[in-house]
Design a protein around this motif. Structure first.
Motif, PDB file in Angstrom:
ATOM      1  N   CYS A  94       0.835  -1.215   0.000  1.00 52.17           N
ATOM      2  CA  CYS A  94       0.000   0.000   0.000  1.00 52.17           C
ATOM      3  C   CYS A  94       0.861   1.254   0.000  1.00 52.17           C
ATOM      4  O   CYS A  94       0.547   2.231  -0.683  1.00 52.17           O
ATOM      5  CB  CYS A  94      -0.945  -0.006   1.191  1.00 52.17           C
ATOM      6  SG  CYS A  94      -2.207  -1.283   1.085  1.00 52.17           S
ATOM      7  N   GLY A  98       0.782   3.941  -2.939  1.00 56.31           N
ATOM      8  CA  GLY A  98       0.521   5.337  -2.593  1.00 56.31           C
ATOM      9  C   GLY A  98       1.576   6.280  -3.160  1.00 56.31           C
ATOM     10  O   GLY A  98       1.264   7.412  -3.558  1.00 56.31           O
ATOM     11  N   GLU A 146     -10.925   0.833   1.617  1.00 58.40           N
ATOM     12  CA  GLU A 146     -11.351   2.142   2.108  1.00 58.40           C
ATOM     13  C   GLU A 146     -11.210   3.174   0.991  1.00 58.40           C
ATOM     14  O   GLU A 146     -10.625   2.902  -0.048  1.00 58.40           O
ATOM     15  CB  GLU A 146     -10.599   2.479   3.403  1.00 58.40           C
ATOM     16  CG  GLU A 146      -9.185   2.882   3.257  1.00 58.40           C
ATOM     17  CD  GLU A 146      -9.053   4.381   3.227  1.00 58.40           C
ATOM     18  OE1 GLU A 146      -8.222   4.857   2.458  1.00 58.40           O
ATOM     19  OE2 GLU A 146      -9.769   5.080   3.938  1.00 58.40           O
ATOM     20  N   ASN A 147     -11.748   4.354   1.190  1.00 60.71           N
ATOM     21  CA  ASN A 147     -11.937   5.316   0.094  1.00 60.71           C
ATOM     22  C   ASN A 147     -10.663   5.814  -0.580  1.00 60.71           C
ATOM     23  O   ASN A 147     -10.718   6.261  -1.714  1.00 60.71           O
ATOM     24  CB  ASN A 147     -12.784   6.503   0.560  1.00 60.71           C
ATOM     25  CG  ASN A 147     -12.093   7.319   1.614  1.00 60.71           C
ATOM     26  OD1 ASN A 147     -11.257   6.816   2.353  1.00 60.71           O
ATOM     27  ND2 ASN A 147     -12.446   8.574   1.717  1.00 60.71           N
ATOM     28  N   MET A 148      -9.506   5.755   0.045  1.00 57.19           N
ATOM     29  CA  MET A 148      -8.277   6.234  -0.593  1.00 57.19           C
ATOM     30  C   MET A 148      -7.940   5.417  -1.844  1.00 57.19           C
ATOM     31  O   MET A 148      -7.256   5.896  -2.738  1.00 57.19           O
ATOM     32  CB  MET A 148      -7.103   6.198   0.382  1.00 57.19           C
ATOM     33  CG  MET A 148      -7.240   7.183   1.536  1.00 57.19           C
ATOM     34  SD  MET A 148      -7.423   8.897   0.993  1.00 57.19           S
ATOM     35  CE  MET A 148      -5.738   9.265   0.573  1.00 57.19           C
ATOM     36  N   PHE A 149      -8.442   4.201  -1.925  1.00 60.62           N
ATOM     37  CA  PHE A 149      -8.157   3.354  -3.079  1.00 60.62           C
ATOM     38  C   PHE A 149      -8.990   3.718  -4.303  1.00 60.62           C
ATOM     39  O   PHE A 149      -8.802   3.133  -5.361  1.00 60.62           O
ATOM     40  CB  PHE A 149      -8.364   1.880  -2.721  1.00 60.62           C
ATOM     41  CG  PHE A 149      -7.209   1.300  -1.952  1.00 60.62           C
ATOM     42  CD1 PHE A 149      -6.182   0.652  -2.609  1.00 60.62           C
ATOM     43  CD2 PHE A 149      -7.149   1.429  -0.581  1.00 60.62           C
ATOM     44  CE1 PHE A 149      -5.107   0.124  -1.908  1.00 60.62           C
ATOM     45  CE2 PHE A 149      -6.087   0.907   0.125  1.00 60.62           C
ATOM     46  CZ  PHE A 149      -5.064   0.262  -0.539  1.00 60.62           C
ATOM     47  N   THR A 150      -9.878   4.675  -4.184  1.00 63.30           N
ATOM     48  CA  THR A 150     -10.665   5.068  -5.357  1.00 63.30           C
ATOM     49  C   THR A 150      -9.781   5.727  -6.422  1.00 63.30           C
ATOM     50  O   THR A 150     -10.205   5.872  -7.555  1.00 63.30           O
ATOM     51  CB  THR A 150     -11.829   6.012  -4.978  1.00 63.30           C
ATOM     52  OG1 THR A 150     -11.298   7.158  -4.320  1.00 63.30           O
ATOM     53  CG2 THR A 150     -12.834   5.303  -4.087  1.00 63.30           C
ATOM     54  N   LEU A 151      -8.563   6.094  -6.069  1.00 62.26           N
ATOM     55  CA  LEU A 151      -7.618   6.672  -7.031  1.00 62.26           C
ATOM     56  C   LEU A 151      -6.835   5.596  -7.785  1.00 62.26           C
ATOM     57  O   LEU A 151      -6.006   5.909  -8.637  1.00 62.26           O
ATOM     58  CB  LEU A 151      -6.638   7.603  -6.315  1.00 62.26           C
ATOM     59  CG  LEU A 151      -7.282   8.810  -5.628  1.00 62.26           C
ATOM     60  CD1 LEU A 151      -6.243   9.574  -4.831  1.00 62.26           C
ATOM     61  CD2 LEU A 151      -7.956   9.706  -6.645  1.00 62.26           C
TER      62      LEU A 151
END
Length: 184
Positions: A94, A98, A146-151
């Protein structure tokens, strides 16, 4: 874009982020990944290859620097996001993914599970189904992370992630007046 100032198109280099290096099946899996990258006109770069970091002083710092140098040589990332040591993706993977997102570089992941986070096999509170056994809220959305993976563009397999990366690159080639890569 992977076209130099002379108009020469080169194959994109893909950093293969994963936890696979900790598994006995690593050589076979990485060989498959690299062959699949080749099939889609990509160059797979696996940080577990090359000069191994020798044990000694500052070992883990040197491992990080080794992997980071591979990341800097890459144009994009494909990350394995299957569960590792629990119900989430490997934290090192991750972190690497990132870094690519922060650099605005193409970022792909693959997750062989399909369940949204709320439906995953997570130990739950005895009183609340949307809270884990540590008291943390479990997000209820139609996404396995979780929402950070929407990128990150998420596929259901490594090959599907390679295909997605290839399609994105081909769109850029076509916009620049070049032909798309022919997958055999």
């Amino acid at each position: 874009m992977f076209i130099d100032k002379n108009g020469v198109v080169r194959k994109p280099v893909v950093y293969l982020a994963d936890f696979e290096m900790f598994l006995p099946s690593c050589p076979e899996t990485v060989a498959y990944w690299k062959k699949t990258c080749e099939k889609y006109g990509l160059i797979g770069l696996f940080p577990g290859e090359g000069d191994p970091v020798k044990p000694g002083e500052n070992y883990w710092q040197r491992v990080f620097e080794h992997d980071y140098n591979y990341m800097k040589q890459s144009d994009m990332c494909i990350a394995q996001l299957d569960d590792w040591r629990g119900h989430e993706a490997d934290s090192g993977t991750c972190f690497e993914l990132g870094w690519f997102v922060a650099k605005h570089l193409p970022s792909y992941g693959f997750y062989t599970g399909k369940a949204p986070l709320i439906n995953r096999d997570i130990p739950r509170s005895k009183n609340l189904s949307n809270v884990d056994d540590h008291g943390y809220f479990i997000e209820d959305k139609e996404f396995p992370f979780e929402n950070m993976f929407t990128l990150v563009k998420i596929a259901e397999s490594f090959e599907a992630a390679c295909k997605m990366a290839r399609q994105d690159f081909d769109q850029e080639l076509i916009k620049a007046g070049y032909e798309a890569f022919k997958v055999e």
